[in-house]
Design an enzyme around this catalytic site. Structure first.
Site, PDB file in Angstrom:
ATOM      1  N   ASN A  17      -3.144  -6.146   5.129  1.00 48.86           N
ATOM      2  CA  ASN A  17      -3.268  -7.160   4.069  1.00 48.86           C
ATOM      3  C   ASN A  17      -4.296  -8.204   4.467  1.00 48.86           C
ATOM      4  OD1 ASN A  17      -0.714  -6.070   2.957  1.00 48.86           O
ATOM      5  ND2 ASN A  17       0.124  -7.024   4.785  1.00 48.86           N
ATOM      6  N   GLU A  30       0.837  -1.202   0.000  1.00 48.23           N
ATOM      7  CA  GLU A  30       0.000   0.000   0.000  1.00 48.23           C
ATOM      8  C   GLU A  30       0.873   1.254   0.000  1.00 48.23           C
ATOM      9  OE1 GLU A  30      -2.577   0.821   3.345  1.00 48.23           O
ATOM     10  OE2 GLU A  30      -3.974   1.884   2.059  1.00 48.23           O
ATOM     11  N   GLU A  40      -9.110   4.950   6.240  1.00 46.28           N
ATOM     12  CA  GLU A  40      -8.263   5.207   7.398  1.00 46.28           C
ATOM     13  C   GLU A  40      -8.982   5.946   8.516  1.00 46.28           C
ATOM     14  OE1 GLU A  40      -5.865   3.559   7.794  1.00 46.28           O
ATOM     15  OE2 GLU A  40      -5.137   3.023   5.804  1.00 46.28           O
ATOM     16  N   HIS A  60     -10.159  -2.861   9.276  1.00 48.27           N
ATOM     17  CA  HIS A  60      -9.933  -2.796   7.827  1.00 48.27           C
ATOM     18  C   HIS A  60     -10.330  -4.080   7.106  1.00 48.27           C
ATOM     19  CE1 HIS A  60      -8.028   0.994   7.102  1.00 48.27           C
ATOM     20  NE2 HIS A  60      -6.939   0.754   7.812  1.00 48.27           N
ATOM     21  N   HIS A  65      -7.381  -1.528  14.830  1.00 45.46           N
ATOM     22  CA  HIS A  65      -7.382  -0.752  13.590  1.00 45.46           C
ATOM     23  C   HIS A  65      -7.315  -1.682  12.367  1.00 45.46           C
ATOM     24  CE1 HIS A  65      -6.149   2.954  11.248  1.00 45.46           C
ATOM     25  NE2 HIS A  65      -5.678   2.007  10.445  1.00 45.46           N
ATOM     26  N   GLU A  66      -6.343  -2.581  12.383  1.00 46.27           N
ATOM     27  CA  GLU A  66      -6.146  -3.445  11.211  1.00 46.27           C
ATOM     28  C   GLU A  66      -7.311  -4.405  11.029  1.00 46.27           C
ATOM     29  OE1 GLU A  66      -3.940  -2.354   9.458  1.00 46.27           O
ATOM     30  OE2 GLU A  66      -2.922  -1.189  10.996  1.00 46.27           O
TER      31      GLU A  66
END
Ligand SMILES: *[C@@H]1O[C@H](CO)[C@@H](O)[C@H](O)[C@H]1NC(C)=O
Ligand SMILES: *[C@@H]1O[C@H](CO)[C@@H](O)[C@H](O)[C@H]1NC(C)=O
Length: 986
Positions: A374, A235, A429, A410, A406-407
Site C-alpha cells: 500500500n 489487493e 510481482e 513496488h 520487495h515492498e
C-alpha cells in the site's frame, strides 16, 4: 504483495528442510454470508447517529415504472479486452430483487471514470459496525444512462447523483448483483461526454473476520489484555468490500479520507494525517488525511490502532516510520535501518524520488500475505518486519530485509506505474521479486543475495514450470478467483528469473536506464508488458544494440514452460537443440493452450558457456527459436553451459559431458562458481525425475559434496536428497539413503559444529547441516539438540538464534507430551514473531499420533491457531511421514469447513491441496486423491489441484525409473565406506 508462497506478498518459501516457511498471499476466512441487502430492505434502513450523514431521499425511485432499458448488455466494450474467449452467459444475470441486471461482464464498462473519492468511515472496533459516507467525482468518457460500480458486502443506504452545477439527476433504478460484486444505478437522463458529476453514497458494513477488505486483528499486550486493531488488505479486489468504488487498477483517482476513532487509538493511511477534530457530543475524534496522489484502489490502506512507533528521516527527507504493537517496538530498529538504506538506494536507482512525504511500515498480527505494498503505508506480517538479534535467526533476518526490499520496489514499480490489468500482474510481482535481491544486497552486502537468487527464485520457478499444469506468465484473467490464482510462483519467481535473464544479456546499466524511461513515461498512470519492452528497446537501440527485446521476451512470457537444451560435444563441435522440458512423461501435448500455436514451444535462448580452455570468460550464442552448432576447439575437456544459471532453461549433457563435469567437480570443484555448482546439481536431479538419465549420475555427482563448503550448492543438494528420502520413505532403500547422506554430511557436521558463528551464509549452512545430521539419525547431533532443549525448557537457557530451529524440532521429535505442550505454550505467549514460527514447525515434528491429531484439529479453530498460520501447520505436518495420512484424512473429513473458511476467491485452498497431497507416491494414493476431488468443488484451487495430481504422477514415475538404480547404487557404494580416496576413482 510479497511471495504466495506470498506476497504484496513477498512470498516466504521454504524447501523441505529449511526453516523458512511458505505463506500464501491470500488467506483465510471469508465471511460466508453475503451482506448486500435487497433493494426493499435498503429502502428501510434508517441511518441514525452518524454525524456526517447527508440526507438524500431518492429511494422511491426503486419502484418507479418505465426505467430506460439498459442498452449495452453483452455488447463488447471498446478499449477493454475482456476475456475474448468467454462465451456470453446463456441466462441474463439476475439482481438481488429478481430483476435482470443489465451488465453481464465482470469488468466495468468504461463510460465513466472516477477522478476523486472523498470517503468518511466510522468503524467501531467493539461492535464491528462500519458506517460510511462517500462522494465520488466522476467524468463521462462515453454518453451513458447508467453507472456501474463495485460494491461487495455493503448495505447501501442512500445514494444520489448531481451534475457539476449541483442539480440532482434522478436515479431511477438501483440494482445489486453479488456474483460480480457490482451495483447498477439507472439514470433518468443521459450523462454527457466530458462532463463531471458527483455521486454520493452512504453505506453500512462490518469489519471483516477474514484477512481481506477492512478487517479486525488482535494482539495481546504486555499486561495480557487483548487489543483490537482495524486494518485493510485490498489487493487484488477487496477495496470494494470497504467502500463502493471503481475497483480496477487502471481507474486511478485521488483519495481524501476521514476516519472516526476513539481517543485511545490513532489512525494511519497512505497520506499523512492533516487534522484531528474532536467530535461534538461524543468522546470521538475524526482524523482527516491529506489528499493522495492519483492511485489505484487496491493500494488504498488505513489502520486504526494503539501501536508504538520508531521513526527517522531518510537522506532524501522522507519520514520513515515502523509501527508495531507496544511490546514489539524494540524489534523494529532493524527494519527501520534497512528500509532507510533501501529507500535511498531506490531513489537513486530509479532516478525518481519517492513521491509521498512519508512512508510507514506496520506489523499486522493477522496477515494473509507476507506483506502488502500500500502506497505510503506498507503492511507486514509480523515475521516479515520484526527482528531481534538475540532471538531471531539469520534466515528470519533475511526475510525481513528481502520483504522490505520487495515492498519498497513496488512504491515505484506497481504504485507509481501500475499494470493496466491483472493479466500483467507479473510486471508488478516479477519485477519486485527481482529487485528484492538487489535491494537486500545493498542493505546487506555480505549476504551474496545475487547468488541466493538461484535457490530462492530460479530453482522453485523451474520446478513448477516443468509441470504441464503450469501456465504462461502472461495469462488472461477476468474474475476475482482467476486474479487470485495468479499470485503464484510463476508470476513472482519465473517473472523475476526472466528479468534476471534479460539483465544477463543487456547488462544492469541498460536495464536500469530502460526502467527509468518506463517509469518516467508512465508515472501516475498504467502500463502493459509491451510498454516495458518498448522502453527497453528504445534504450538498447540508443546504445547501438538492435536486439528484438519484445520478440525475445515474448517467447518466455506467452508460453508456459521453458526449454531443455540438449548438448553434445564431438570433435570440438557442439550441437545444442531445444525442446520444451516437461518433467512428467504423460500427456506431452496440452490441448488447453491456444496461445502457443505460433511459437510452437521454441524460445530465444541466450546460450552461454565456459570451457576448460577458457574457464573465466563466458561465450554466448543465441538460439533464435532454433538449434545451434558451433566450434569450441578440440582440446576442450569440459564445458559448463548456462553460466551462473542466469538463463531460464535447463541443460542436458550427453553421458560424456556429465562424466567430464563429474570428474571436474570431484577433482577441482572450485574451477566452477558456487552458482554453477548449484545449477549442475539442480539440473541433474531434475533430469532424473524426468527419467531421462539414470539416478546413478546424480549420485555420482553428489559425491563431490564431501568437499563442498558453500551454502548454495548444499542447499540445492539437500533439498533434492531429502526429497528422495521422502519418496522412498517406505522402501528398504530409505535407510541406505539416509546413511549415504550422513556420509556426505558428517565431515561438515564436525567442521561446522554447534557454535553460532561465522558469516551469514555460514550460519545458513550450519542450520542445514545440523538439521540434516539429525534427520540422518546422527546420535551426537540428536543428543546435543536434546540437551539444549532440556536446558532451555527447564533452566531458561538462551539458545543461539541459528540453533533454535534444530533444537526445538529435535526436542519435540524425541520429546514427551509435556515438551510438546511447553512449545504450545510458547507459541501462545511469545512476543518474538520468529519464535512463534519455529514453534509451529517444531510441533509438527511430534511422533505421537494423538498430539499430531490434536494439532491438526487446532487448525480448524481460529482461536487456537491464527488463520494466517494454518498453511504452515498443514505443510509441516504433511512433511512429517507420520503426519501425511492424518493430514490428508483431516482435510477430507473437514472439507466443507475448510472450503468454507478458505475456499472463497482465495488462493489458499489450492495451497492446502498441494500441501497435503504432494507427499503421495503411489497409484493407489493418486486414485484416492482423484476420486475425492471429483466429488467436491475446489473453486480457485483448480490449477493447484491439477499441479498436485501431476506431482503425484511424477512421483510414481520417479519410482518406476529410479528405485532400482538408486537401490543398487547405494548397495554398491555403502558396502565400501565412502572415504575421501574413493572419490579419486573418478
Ligand atoms: C445489512 O442489511 C442486512 C439486511 O437488512 C442486515 O441483516 C445486515 O445486518 C446489514 N449489515 C450491516 C453491516 O449493516
Ligand atoms: C463503539 O461502540 C461502543 C459501544 O457502543 C462505544 O462505547 C464506542 O464509543 C464506539 N466507538 C466508536 C469509534 O464509535
Amino acid at each position: 504483495m510479497s511471495d504466495h508462497d506470498v506476497d504484496d506478498i513477498a512470498f516466504l518459501t521454504g524447501s523441505p528442510n529449511e526453516s523458512g516457511f511458505m505463506v500464501n498471499k491470500r488467506a483465510m476466512y471469508e465471511p460466508g454470508a453475503v451482506m448486500v441487502c435487497s433493494q426493499k430492505r435498503a429502502c428501510c434502513v434508517v441511518t441514525l447517529g452518524f454525524a456526517a450523514i447527508i440526507a438524500v431521499a431518492l429511494i422511491v425511485a426503486f419502484t418507479k415504472p418505465g426505467c430506460p432499458e439498459a442498452t449495452y448488455t453483452g455488447e463488447p466494450v471498446p478499449g477493454l479486452s475482456i476475456n475474448p474467449t468467454a462465451a456470453p452467459p446463456s441466462t441474463p444475470p439476475t439482481a438481488t430483487n429478481g430483476e435482470e441486471f443489465p451488465w453481464s461482464e465482470v469488468r466495468l464498462p468504461f463510460h465513466v471514470r472516477p477522478l476523486h473519492y472523498d470517503i468518511t468511515l466510522h468503524p467501531n472496533l467493539t461492535t464491528r459496525h462500519v458506517q460510511g459516507e462517500m462522494t465520488i467525482k466522476l467524468t463521462t468518457i462515453e454518453e451513458t444512462t447508467a453507472i456501474i460500480i463495485h460494491g461487495d458486502e455493503l448495505n447501501i443506504t442512500q445514494y444520489s447523483l448531481q451534475n457539476k452545477y449541483g442539480k440532482p439527476i434522478e436515479i431511477v433504478k438501483f440494482l445489486v448483483y453479488p456474483p460480480h460484486q457490482q451495483l447498477y444505478l439507472g439514470l433518468s437522463e443521459i450523462l454527457r461526454r466530458g462532463s463531471n458529476y458527483t455521486l454520493r453514497m452512504s453505506f453500512e458494513t462490518s469489519l471483516k473476520e477474514g484477512l481481506e477488505g477492512f478487517y479486525l486483528s488482535t494482539y495481546t499486550n504486555g499486561e495480557g489484555e487483548k487489543r483490537f486493531i482495524a486494518t485493510t488488505h485490498f489487493e487484488p479486489t477487496s477495496a470494494r468490500s470497504a467502500f463502493p468504488c471503481f475497483d480496477e487498477p487502471h481507474l486511478k483517482a485521488r483519495f481524501h479520507l476521514n476516519i472516526y476513532r476513539e481517543p485511545q487509538h490513532f489512525t494511519l493511511s497512505n497520506m499523512p494525517r492533516q487534522t484531528s477534530i474532536p467530535v461534538e457530543g461524543s468522546n470521538l475524534v475524526m482524523d482527516e488525511f491529506q489528499e493522495s496522489v492519483d492511485m489505484s484502489t487496491y493500494l488504498v490502506a488505513f489502520v486504526v490502532c494503539d501501536y508504538q512507533v520508531l521513526s527517522n528521516l531518510t537522506a532524501h527527507q522522507v519520514n520513515l516510520s515502523v509501527y508495531t504493537p507496544p511490546n514489539m517496538v524494540d524489534q523494529a530498529s532493524y527494519a527501520l535501518r534497512v528500509a532507510s538504506i533501501i529507500l535511498d538506494y531506490y531513489h537513486t536507482f530509479f532516478g525518481l524520488s519517492y513521491p509521498l512525504p512519508k512512508l510507514d511500515l506496520i506489523a499486522i498480527p493477522d496477515f494473509g500475505a507476507g506483506a502488502m505494498e500500500n502506497w505510503g503505508l506498507v503492511t507486514y506480517r509480523e515475521t516479515a518486519l520484526m527482528f531481534d538479534k538475540r532471538h531471531s535467526s539469520s534466515r528470519a533476518q533475511q526475510t525481513v530485509a528481502v520483504v522490505i526490499a520487495h515492498e519498497l520496489a513496488h512504491q515505484w514499480f506497481g504504485n507509481l506505474v501500475t499494470m493496466s490489468w491483472w493479466s500483467d500482474l507479473w510486471l508488478n510481482e516479477g519485477f519486485a521479486s527481482f529487485m528484492e535481491n538487489i535491494g537486500a544486497e545493498v542493505a546487506e552486502p555480505g549476504w551474496a543475495m545475487q547468488e541466493q537468487f538461484l535457490v530462492e527464485k530460479m530453482h522453485p520457478a523451474l520446478e513448477l514450470d516443468a509441470l504441464l499444469a503450469s501456465h504462461p506468465i502472461s495469462t488472461p484473467v477476468n474474475d476475482p478467483a482467476q486474479i487470485e490464482s495468479i499470485f503464484d510462483t510463476i508470476s513472482y519467481k519465473k517473472g523475476a528469473s526472466i528479468i534476471s535473464m534479460l539483465e544477463s544479456f543487456i547488462g544492469r546499466a541498460i536495464l536500469q536506464e530502460g526502467l527509468r524511461l518506463y517509469l518516467d513515461l508512465h508515472s501516475y498512470g498504467t502500463a502493459t508488458t509491451n510498454d516495458l519492452w518498448e522502453a527497453l528497446t528504445q534504450v538498447t537501440r540508443k546504445h547501438g544494440n538492435h536486439l528484438d527485446i519484445k520478440g525475445i521476451m515474448e517467447t518466455w512470457t506467452l508460453q508456459a514452460g521453458f526449454p531443455l537444451i540438449s548438448v553434445s560435444l564431438q570433435d570440438g563441435q557442439v550441437t545444442a537443440s531445444q525442446g520444451r522440458f516437461l518433467v512428467c512423461e504423460e500427456n506431452v501435448t496440452d490441448p488447453n493452450e491456444p496461445l502457443n500455436t505460433t511459437l510452437g514451444y521454441r524460445w530465444h535462448v541466450p546460450l552461454t558457456y565456459i570451457t576448460s580452455a577458457n574457464p573465466r570468460n563466458q561465450t554466448m550464442h543465441w538460439m533464435n527459436l532454433t538449434d545451434v552448432e558451433f566450434d569450441v576447439g578440440k582440446d576442450v575437456k569440459w564445458i559448463k553451459f548456462n553460466v551462473g544459471q542466469r538463463g531460464f532453461y535447463r541443460i542436458g549433457y550427453d553421458s560424456a559431458g556429465w562424466n567430464a563435469i563429474i570428474h571436474l567437480l570431484k577433482t577441482d570443484h572450485e574451477a566452477l562458481t558456487p552458482a554453477d555448482r548449484a545449477s549442475l546439481i539442480d539440473d541433474v536431479f531434475t533430469l532424473i525425475k524426468a527419467g531421462s538419465i539414470s539416478a546413478a549420475v546424480a549420485l555420482d555427482l553428489s559425491m563431490y559434496l564431501k568437499a563442498e563448503t558453500r551454502y548454495i550448492p548444499w542447499h540445492t543438494a539437500l533439498g533434492h536428497l531429502f526429497q528422495w528420502v521422502q519418496l522412498i520413505f517406505n522402501y528398504p532403500a530409505h535407510t541406505l539413503m539416509l546413511e549415504y547422506i550422513h556420509n556426505l554430511v558428517l565431515p561438515h557436521y564436525h567442521r561446522i559444529g554447534w557454535n553460532d558463528t561465522g558469516t551469514h551464509l555460514e550460519r545458513l549452512l550450519r542450520y542445514e547441516i545440523l538439521w540434516a545430521a539429525v534427520q540422518c539419525g546422527n546420535t551426537h547431533a540428536i543428543q546435543e539438540a536434546q540437551l539444549l532443549f532440556f536446558e532451555w525448557r527447564n533452566h531458561g537457557l538462551i539458545i543461539p538464534p541459528n540453533l533454535r530451529s534444530v533444537v526445538y524440532s529435535t526436542g519435540v521429535r524425541y520429546g514427551t507430551e509435556d515438551d510438546w505442550r511447553y512449545c504450545w505454550q510458547v507459541y501462545n505467549t511469545s512476543t518474538i514473531p520468529s519464535e512463534t514460527t519455529l514453534m509451529l514447525q517444531a510441533m509438527a515434528q511430534t511422533r505421537d499420533p494423538w498430539l499430531m491429531q490434536q494439532y491438526l484439529e487446532y487448525t480448524l479453530d481460529n482461536v487456537k491457531i491464527r488463520p494466517q498460520d494454518v498453511m504452515t501447520v498443514l505443510k509441516e505436518v504433511s512433511k512429517n511421514p507420520g503426519g501425511r495420512l492424518p493430514a490428508w484424512r483431516m482435510v477430507r473429513q473437514h472439507w466443507s469447513k475448510i472450503s468454507q473458511l478458505f475456499g472463497h476467491g482465495s488462493f489458499t485452498i489450492g495451497a492446502i491441496i498441494k500441501a497435503v497431497t504432494s507427499p503421495f507416491t503411489s497409484s493407489f494414493d493418486l486414485g484416492e486423491v482423484e476420486s475425492f476431488f471429483k466429488e467436491v468443488d475446489v473453486g480457485p484451487g483448480e490449477r493447484a489441484l491439477a499441479q498436485a495430481l501431476e506431482t503425484i504422477r511424477l512421483h510414481i514415475q520417479w519410482h518406476e525409473h529410479n528405485l532400482k538404480d538408486l537401490t543398487q547404487w547405494l548397495h554398491q557404494h555403502l558396502s565400501l565406506p565412502l572415504t575421501n580416496t574413493s572419490s579419486e576413482q573418478y
